[in-house]
Each structure stands twice: as structure tokens, then as C-alpha cells.
Design an enzyme around this catalytic site. Sequence first.
Site, short mmCIF file in Angstrom:
data_model
loop_
_atom_site.label_atom_id
_atom_site.label_comp_id
_atom_site.label_asym_id
_atom_site.label_seq_id
_atom_site.Cartn_x
_atom_site.Cartn_y
_atom_site.Cartn_z
N CYS A 141 0.85 -1.19 0.00
CA CYS A 141 0.00 0.00 0.00
C CYS A 141 0.88 1.24 0.00
CB CYS A 141 -0.89 -0.02 1.24
SG CYS A 141 -1.96 1.42 1.39
N PRO A 142 0.58 2.23 -0.82
CA PRO A 142 -0.63 2.44 -1.61
C PRO A 142 -0.50 2.03 -3.08
CG PRO A 142 0.57 4.50 -1.53
CD PRO A 142 1.39 3.47 -0.76
#
Length: 192
Positions: free
Chosen positions: A17-18
Amino acid sequence: MKTLKANFTVDAKGLACPMPIVRTKKAINNLNPGEVLEVLATDKGSKADIQAWSNSSGHQYLGTIEEGDVLMHYIRKASENEEREAANFETTASNEDLQKELESNSEIVILDVREPAEYAFGHIPNAVSIPFGELEERMGELNKDKKIYVVCRTGSRSDMASQALTEKGFTRIINVVPGMSGWNGPTENKVN
């Protein structure tokens, strides 16, 4: 490997992430309304992240198939009248703001919405660990009367978590940006 027909595939395997969301956003812009995007990811948190992003942007999250370590997410691109800009949570604090608050206020709650392994290798002392994918069913563990600072690695999952909490009646929510990727304050870990 069992796959469904998709108009385009994004490979986000090995990315945290992201990045699966970043690649998904970029790829979906190149699709026509109604077409299906397949996102290949190994980040276990990507299921909740992609589902939340799809819902907030108007695209249709179709589902996820798990094959070994690979998650295959399927998203149908919305038509122009369905699509909307993903909202950003308005109330934010910097890492420095949170550090100052920690020094002066013992009544706050720090909610860490990262995956358990991320939390184990380093988190803000006394932070409550509820991974974003479990937040919906575990919201009852949080006190709606407390000021809650929500953290993740970059501010992306915590943004979606902040929105979800607010939709469920929490009124004192603050998203911490950039989160643990830029945290210079004290940390502890649960790794032996």
C-alpha cells in the site's frame, strides 16, 4: 490458475500500500465504461483497500479470487454518470501534530489500520491495531466519545478508514498524514 475475463490486467504483485491502488487508478482511466479491470496483488490489505476505493469512486467492486499468494481483484469501470472523484477525509493532522498531542493528551486513541505484520514490526506505543479489512466488524471496540487519530503507512488506508468511521457516527476522527512512513516519534514492536 483460474481467471475471469477482464479487459485489462494490472500486475501489482510484490507491491505494498498504496501502490496497488495507485496502479488501479491509473489503469482504470484507460478503460471504457463497463469494461473490467483485473488487479493482481500479493498485499493482503489490498482486498479491503481496492473494495473501499471502488465504492468511494463509484466503480463496481466485483470480487476477489485467491490463488495461493495472489489475489485477483475485479473492478468494473463506472459510466460517466456513476463515476465520482474519491473523496479525501477533511480532518487531517501531520505526524508532528500527533506527536504534540501525544505529549499533552493521554485521552486520545491511536488507531493503526495497517496489517498485523506491519504493526508488529513497529507501531506507536499503545496504538490499537484493527486492520482496515476488519474495521467494519470491529468498530464496536472503539469509543465514539474519544478523539481517534487514524494511522496507516502513508495516509491512504487511514483516509478510507476515517471516512468509514465517520459514516458510522464517529465524530472525533483525525487522519494522520503521512503516517508511519514518515513517523519519527517513539515506536515499539511485537517481534521477538
